[in-house]
Scaffold this motif. Structure first.
Motif, PDB file in Angstrom:
ATOM      1  N   GLN A 161      -4.087 -16.404  -3.373  1.00  0.00           N
ATOM      2  CA  GLN A 161      -3.219 -15.175  -3.503  1.00  0.00           C
ATOM      3  C   GLN A 161      -1.712 -15.263  -3.433  1.00  0.00           C
ATOM      4  O   GLN A 161      -0.842 -14.720  -4.233  1.00  0.00           O
ATOM      5  CB  GLN A 161      -4.087 -13.939  -2.791  1.00  0.00           C
ATOM      6  CG  GLN A 161      -3.217 -12.668  -2.741  1.00  0.00           C
ATOM      7  CD  GLN A 161      -3.570 -11.844  -1.872  1.00  0.00           C
ATOM      8  OE1 GLN A 161      -4.511 -11.835  -1.043  1.00  0.00           O
ATOM      9  NE2 GLN A 161      -2.671 -10.551  -1.552  1.00  0.00           N
ATOM     10  N   LEU A 162      -1.616 -15.844  -2.465  1.00  0.00           N
ATOM     11  CA  LEU A 162      -0.143 -16.351  -1.771  1.00  0.00           C
ATOM     12  C   LEU A 162       0.687 -16.951  -2.765  1.00  0.00           C
ATOM     13  O   LEU A 162       1.695 -16.977  -3.125  1.00  0.00           O
ATOM     14  CB  LEU A 162      -0.033 -16.636  -0.388  1.00  0.00           C
ATOM     15  CG  LEU A 162       1.502 -16.934   0.112  1.00  0.00           C
ATOM     16  CD1 LEU A 162       2.374 -15.939   0.075  1.00  0.00           C
ATOM     17  CD2 LEU A 162       1.253 -17.703   1.554  1.00  0.00           C
ATOM     18  N   GLU A 163      -0.127 -18.008  -3.381  1.00  0.00           N
ATOM     19  CA  GLU A 163       0.312 -18.883  -4.358  1.00  0.00           C
ATOM     20  C   GLU A 163       0.582 -18.151  -5.672  1.00  0.00           C
ATOM     21  O   GLU A 163       1.850 -18.321  -6.168  1.00  0.00           O
ATOM     22  CB  GLU A 163      -0.651 -19.783  -4.614  1.00  0.00           C
ATOM     23  CG  GLU A 163      -0.682 -21.028  -3.529  1.00  0.00           C
ATOM     24  CD  GLU A 163      -1.849 -22.214  -4.040  1.00  0.00           C
ATOM     25  OE1 GLU A 163      -2.318 -22.958  -3.233  1.00  0.00           O
ATOM     26  OE2 GLU A 163      -2.593 -22.074  -5.168  1.00  0.00           O
ATOM     27  N   ASN A 164      -0.125 -17.214  -6.202  1.00  0.00           N
ATOM     28  CA  ASN A 164       0.073 -16.525  -7.297  1.00  0.00           C
ATOM     29  C   ASN A 164       1.208 -15.559  -7.023  1.00  0.00           C
ATOM     30  O   ASN A 164       2.013 -15.463  -8.001  1.00  0.00           O
ATOM     31  CB  ASN A 164      -1.206 -15.679  -7.580  1.00  0.00           C
ATOM     32  CG  ASN A 164      -2.254 -16.498  -8.174  1.00  0.00           C
ATOM     33  OD1 ASN A 164      -2.115 -17.854  -8.579  1.00  0.00           O
ATOM     34  ND2 ASN A 164      -3.644 -16.027  -8.057  1.00  0.00           N
ATOM     35  N   TRP A 165       1.276 -15.078  -5.921  1.00  0.00           N
ATOM     36  CA  TRP A 165       2.321 -14.189  -5.586  1.00  0.00           C
ATOM     37  C   TRP A 165       3.712 -14.726  -5.687  1.00  0.00           C
ATOM     38  O   TRP A 165       4.832 -14.159  -6.123  1.00  0.00           O
ATOM     39  CB  TRP A 165       2.113 -13.402  -4.113  1.00  0.00           C
ATOM     40  CG  TRP A 165       3.366 -12.227  -3.848  1.00  0.00           C
ATOM     41  CD1 TRP A 165       3.224 -11.002  -4.225  1.00  0.00           C
ATOM     42  CD2 TRP A 165       4.405 -12.638  -3.026  1.00  0.00           C
ATOM     43  NE1 TRP A 165       4.386 -10.380  -3.662  1.00  0.00           N
ATOM     44  CE2 TRP A 165       5.100 -11.318  -2.942  1.00  0.00           C
ATOM     45  CE3 TRP A 165       4.968 -13.678  -2.409  1.00  0.00           C
ATOM     46  CZ2 TRP A 165       6.292 -11.325  -2.322  1.00  0.00           C
ATOM     47  CZ3 TRP A 165       6.124 -13.538  -1.671  1.00  0.00           C
ATOM     48  CH2 TRP A 165       6.811 -12.366  -1.738  1.00  0.00           C
ATOM     49  N   LEU A 166       3.781 -15.738  -5.026  1.00  0.00           N
ATOM     50  CA  LEU A 166       5.091 -16.616  -5.061  1.00  0.00           C
ATOM     51  C   LEU A 166       5.508 -17.041  -6.371  1.00  0.00           C
ATOM     52  O   LEU A 166       6.684 -17.012  -6.744  1.00  0.00           O
ATOM     53  CB  LEU A 166       4.845 -17.723  -4.002  1.00  0.00           C
ATOM     54  CG  LEU A 166       4.841 -17.726  -2.600  1.00  0.00           C
ATOM     55  CD1 LEU A 166       4.520 -19.044  -1.830  1.00  0.00           C
ATOM     56  CD2 LEU A 166       6.333 -16.951  -2.217  1.00  0.00           C
ATOM     57  N   ASN A 167       4.659 -17.656  -7.088  1.00  0.00           N
ATOM     58  CA  ASN A 167       4.897 -18.027  -8.528  1.00  0.00           C
ATOM     59  C   ASN A 167       4.950 -16.914  -9.445  1.00  0.00           C
ATOM     60  O   ASN A 167       5.702 -17.270 -10.719  1.00  0.00           O
ATOM     61  CB  ASN A 167       3.640 -18.825  -9.109  1.00  0.00           C
ATOM     62  CG  ASN A 167       3.515 -20.320  -8.318  1.00  0.00           C
ATOM     63  OD1 ASN A 167       4.567 -20.763  -7.802  1.00  0.00           O
ATOM     64  ND2 ASN A 167       2.150 -20.739  -8.202  1.00  0.00           N
ATOM     65  N   PRO A 174      15.181 -17.848  -4.999  1.00  0.00           N
ATOM     66  CA  PRO A 174      14.759 -19.108  -4.217  1.00  0.00           C
ATOM     67  C   PRO A 174      14.117 -18.912  -2.949  1.00  0.00           C
ATOM     68  O   PRO A 174      14.304 -17.922  -2.339  1.00  0.00           O
ATOM     69  CB  PRO A 174      16.185 -19.914  -3.815  1.00  0.00           C
ATOM     70  CG  PRO A 174      17.327 -18.710  -3.806  1.00  0.00           C
ATOM     71  CD  PRO A 174      16.540 -17.651  -4.700  1.00  0.00           C
ATOM     72  N   PHE A 175      13.157 -19.870  -2.574  1.00  0.00           N
ATOM     73  CA  PHE A 175      12.862 -19.881  -1.479  1.00  0.00           C
ATOM     74  C   PHE A 175      12.348 -21.323  -0.792  1.00  0.00           C
ATOM     75  O   PHE A 175      12.457 -22.287  -1.401  1.00  0.00           O
ATOM     76  CB  PHE A 175      11.513 -19.182  -1.485  1.00  0.00           C
ATOM     77  CG  PHE A 175      10.185 -19.774  -2.323  1.00  0.00           C
ATOM     78  CD1 PHE A 175       9.449 -20.751  -2.203  1.00  0.00           C
ATOM     79  CD2 PHE A 175       9.934 -18.929  -3.381  1.00  0.00           C
ATOM     80  CE1 PHE A 175       8.638 -21.434  -2.927  1.00  0.00           C
ATOM     81  CE2 PHE A 175       8.982 -19.264  -4.191  1.00  0.00           C
ATOM     82  CZ  PHE A 175       8.323 -20.658  -4.196  1.00  0.00           C
ATOM     83  N   VAL A 176      12.546 -21.371   0.644  1.00  0.00           N
ATOM     84  CA  VAL A 176      12.191 -22.576   1.313  1.00  0.00           C
ATOM     85  C   VAL A 176      11.100 -22.414   2.261  1.00  0.00           C
ATOM     86  O   VAL A 176      10.866 -21.277   2.971  1.00  0.00           O
ATOM     87  CB  VAL A 176      13.155 -22.826   2.023  1.00  0.00           C
ATOM     88  CG1 VAL A 176      13.150 -24.473   2.958  1.00  0.00           C
ATOM     89  CG2 VAL A 176      14.609 -23.008   1.344  1.00  0.00           C
ATOM     90  N   ILE A 177       9.897 -23.105   1.983  1.00  0.00           N
ATOM     91  CA  ILE A 177       8.565 -23.206   2.739  1.00  0.00           C
ATOM     92  C   ILE A 177       8.424 -24.242   3.514  1.00  0.00           C
ATOM     93  O   ILE A 177       8.473 -25.364   3.144  1.00  0.00           O
ATOM     94  CB  ILE A 177       7.581 -23.225   1.591  1.00  0.00           C
ATOM     95  CG1 ILE A 177       7.451 -21.854   0.617  1.00  0.00           C
ATOM     96  CG2 ILE A 177       6.270 -23.073   2.455  1.00  0.00           C
ATOM     97  CD1 ILE A 177       6.751 -21.855  -0.201  1.00  0.00           C
ATOM     98  N   SER A 178       8.261 -24.051   4.731  1.00  0.00           N
ATOM     99  CA  SER A 178       7.631 -24.966   5.678  1.00  0.00           C
ATOM    100  C   SER A 178       6.176 -25.214   5.764  1.00  0.00           C
ATOM    101  O   SER A 178       5.762 -24.058   5.909  1.00  0.00           O
ATOM    102  CB  SER A 178       8.180 -25.106   7.209  1.00  0.00           C
ATOM    103  OG  SER A 178       7.272 -25.496   8.154  1.00  0.00           O
ATOM    104  N   SER A 179       5.534 -26.084   5.630  1.00  0.00           N
ATOM    105  CA  SER A 179       4.010 -26.172   5.302  1.00  0.00           C
ATOM    106  C   SER A 179       3.454 -27.507   5.649  1.00  0.00           C
ATOM    107  O   SER A 179       4.287 -28.648   5.471  1.00  0.00           O
ATOM    108  CB  SER A 179       3.591 -25.438   4.027  1.00  0.00           C
ATOM    109  OG  SER A 179       2.139 -25.515   3.871  1.00  0.00           O
ATOM    110  N   THR A 189       6.136 -25.312  -5.069  1.00  0.00           N
ATOM    111  CA  THR A 189       7.465 -26.015  -4.980  1.00  0.00           C
ATOM    112  C   THR A 189       7.888 -26.762  -5.957  1.00  0.00           C
ATOM    113  O   THR A 189       6.833 -27.548  -6.796  1.00  0.00           O
ATOM    114  CB  THR A 189       7.597 -26.558  -3.715  1.00  0.00           C
ATOM    115  OG1 THR A 189       6.806 -27.801  -3.573  1.00  0.00           O
ATOM    116  CG2 THR A 189       7.144 -25.831  -2.506  1.00  0.00           C
ATOM    117  N   ASN A 190       9.075 -26.934  -6.244  1.00  0.00           N
ATOM    118  CA  ASN A 190       9.797 -27.885  -7.228  1.00  0.00           C
ATOM    119  C   ASN A 190      10.889 -28.771  -6.866  1.00  0.00           C
ATOM    120  O   ASN A 190      11.333 -29.688  -7.268  1.00  0.00           O
ATOM    121  CB  ASN A 190      10.541 -27.093  -8.661  1.00  0.00           C
ATOM    122  CG  ASN A 190      11.394 -26.059  -8.030  1.00  0.00           C
ATOM    123  OD1 ASN A 190      12.054 -26.275  -6.863  1.00  0.00           O
ATOM    124  ND2 ASN A 190      11.728 -25.240  -8.990  1.00  0.00           N
TER     125      ASN A 190
END
Length: 508
Positions: A161-167, A174-179, A189-190
């Protein structure tokens, strides 16, 4: 368009976390930030957000830029606040009455059930608490998103769900994700930043492809280093020969040439740098005691029930055999953890006969729970080791140091350790138990990518027998050789996990 410009940024806390970091964040960048536990990811995000001053360098933000920073933990002052009120409070006071509709839209976009919206955050799961923090950022309409370990505590459905929301966010946001979730990074991410103490590496690629490119860069650096070292050795050998000839012949010219060759060798040695070696957060090693039994556990239509007695599913006839690495799949609440608990009790307390479960007598259990509840917060790592296993103090200290726990940490209450440190302590306890069968309930919850890969390698190398529950798609795909799915109150075997992933849209 550039929205954030990071120039020569560096932070040192006891040791350098990162230095001379240069990174430009442009509109549309979706950046994955990768490093081992405690190596500066959260620190960098705080520097970008303006919550922390770096030791060196600067962060320049475009005029009027609003940054939404989602931390790992819910601030304590929000824990008594209801979900919807916590989100509303993120708006300026003068806008709350007229723009409360934004809260409703944010909660709808994150699919927050009505039943949860008025409950205090302290009564909700860690996953819903994290989504509350995300909703607080959503309502403020930020220009840049910073997400620190956003998939922590989320199940597969919520991760997807979070993936779909971000995409689905505007393409220029822009966003920066620590994971540490490799599949999540690949799906969202790209660009990828591998944060390092000296020379961080940046690739315009999602994680898996960036990791392959990083390996090539490191291999090239290692070859260059070996060539430089060899060339320096050859220069020194030539200098030694010329020096002998010069001394014997009394030639000042040859002695001068000898000096020049030595200087060249020194210059080459000074500039030569070995390929980056990741400072380990602590090794993960497992043991496999071995057993002659071929069938370890036999299930004969065992009934798995909820705490209130409600039937969740029946197992049918199933066998866990030596060498099986079984991944248990199912939606949240289907009964995965309940089955793990039943198997654990059947193994550890064979006198308490459980209908439909038969365990071979030679089974030696290694158990790892998702909340690491077997570790007492008030105890210390040192006391935990020496009280459970017949090892002396010196051996215990060496084992703990090898697992990434310094001498100072060894006498610290376990409750004060980080999640990653607790996880590595848990893995050390597994190893010392010398099991021949592992029950693993979310074993990668607190492990960084290095730890996840080490655990994968150990399970495969030892041909370990195990049954595991996980929300980490990469881990399941790598380790599993059998897949059980809880579906329609039955336990069925699948050829692989992809059908289940697809059923929740989690193909990432």
């Amino acid at each position: 368009m550039t929205v954030i410009n990071i120039r020569n940024l560096g932070v040192t806390l006891n040791a350098p976390l990162f230095s001379r970091l240069n990174l430009v964040v442009n509109a549309g960048d979706r950046i994955g930030l990768v490093a081992a536990n405690g190596r500066g990811k959260s620190t960098l995000l705080r520097c970008i957000a303006g919550l922390m001053e770096p030791g060196e360098g600067e962060v320049t933000r475009s005029r009027g830029l609003t940054i939404g920073y989602v931390e790992q933990e819910v601030p304590s002052m929000l824990m008594d606040t209801p979900f919807d009120a916590a989100v509303l409070e993120a708006l300026p006071v003068d806008r709350r009455a007229s723009e409360s509709w934004r809260v409703e839209m944010a909660l709808e976009s994150l699919e927050v059930p009505e039943a949860l919206r008025r409950r205090p955050l302290k009564q909700l799961s860690g996953g819903w608490q994290r989504l509350a923090l995300l909703a607080r950022v959503v309502v403020t309409e930020v220009d840049v998103l910073l997400l620190d370990e956003p998939t922590n505590h989320l199940d597969l459905a919520r991760i997807r769900q979070l993936e779909n929301w971000l995409n689905a966010l505007p393409r220029d946001l822009p966003f920066v994700i620590s994971s540490h979730d490799r599949a999540f990074l690949d799906a969202t991410t790209n660009r990828t930043v591998f944060l390092r103490p000296e020379q961080s590496q940046i690739f315009s690629l999602p994680y898996t492809r960036a990791r392959a490119a990083l390996s090539e860069v490191d291999a090239s650096d290692e070859r260059r280093y070996q060539r430089d070292v060899k060339a320096a050795q050859q220069l020194r050998q030539r200098a030694a020969k010329l020096n002998n000839i010069g001394v014997n012949s009394g030639s000042d010219l040859l002695l001068q040439k000898t000096k020049q060759l030595k200087q060249q060798a020194e210059k080459l040695e000074d500039s030569a740098k070995p390929a980056h070696l990741e400072r380990s957060a602590g090794t993960i090693k497992l043991a496999n005691r071995g057993t002659h039994a071929k069938v370890l556990i036999a299930l004969d239509d065992a009934a798995v029930a909820a705490p209130d007695g409600r039937l969740l599913f029946k197992t049918g006839k199933q066998f866990v055999c030596k060498g099986d690495r079984i991944v248990l799949l199912g939606s949240n609440g289907a009964g995965k953890t309940r089955l793990v608990a039943m198997l654990r009790q059947a193994i550890e307390s064979p006198e308490a006969m459980q209908a439909g479960i038969k365990v071979t007598q030679s089974l030696a259990l290694g158990y790892c729970g998702q909340d690491l509840a077997d570790l007492a917060d008030a105890d210390t790592p040192m006391r935990t080791i020496v009280s459970r296993f017949d090892v002396g103090d010196q051996r215990a200290r060496a084992l703990l140091a090898g697992a990434g726990l310094s001498v100072a940490m060894q006498s610290r209450p376990i409750g004060r350790l980080s999640g990653g440190q607790k996880a590595r302590l848990g893995m050390l306890l597994l190893r010392l138990a010398q099991p021949n069968f592992y029950l693993l309930d979310e074993p990668t919850n607190h492990l960084d990518i290095e730890g996840q890969e080490a655990l994968e390698d150990e399970l495969l190398e030892h041909q370990a027998s195990c049954l595991l529950v996980s929300h980490d798609r990469n881990f399941m795909r790598t380790v599993g050789n059998r897949f059980w799915l809880i579906e329609k109150k039955k336990l069925v075997e699948l050829e692989g996990p992809e059908r289940f992933f697809a059923s929740i849209g989690a193909t990432g």
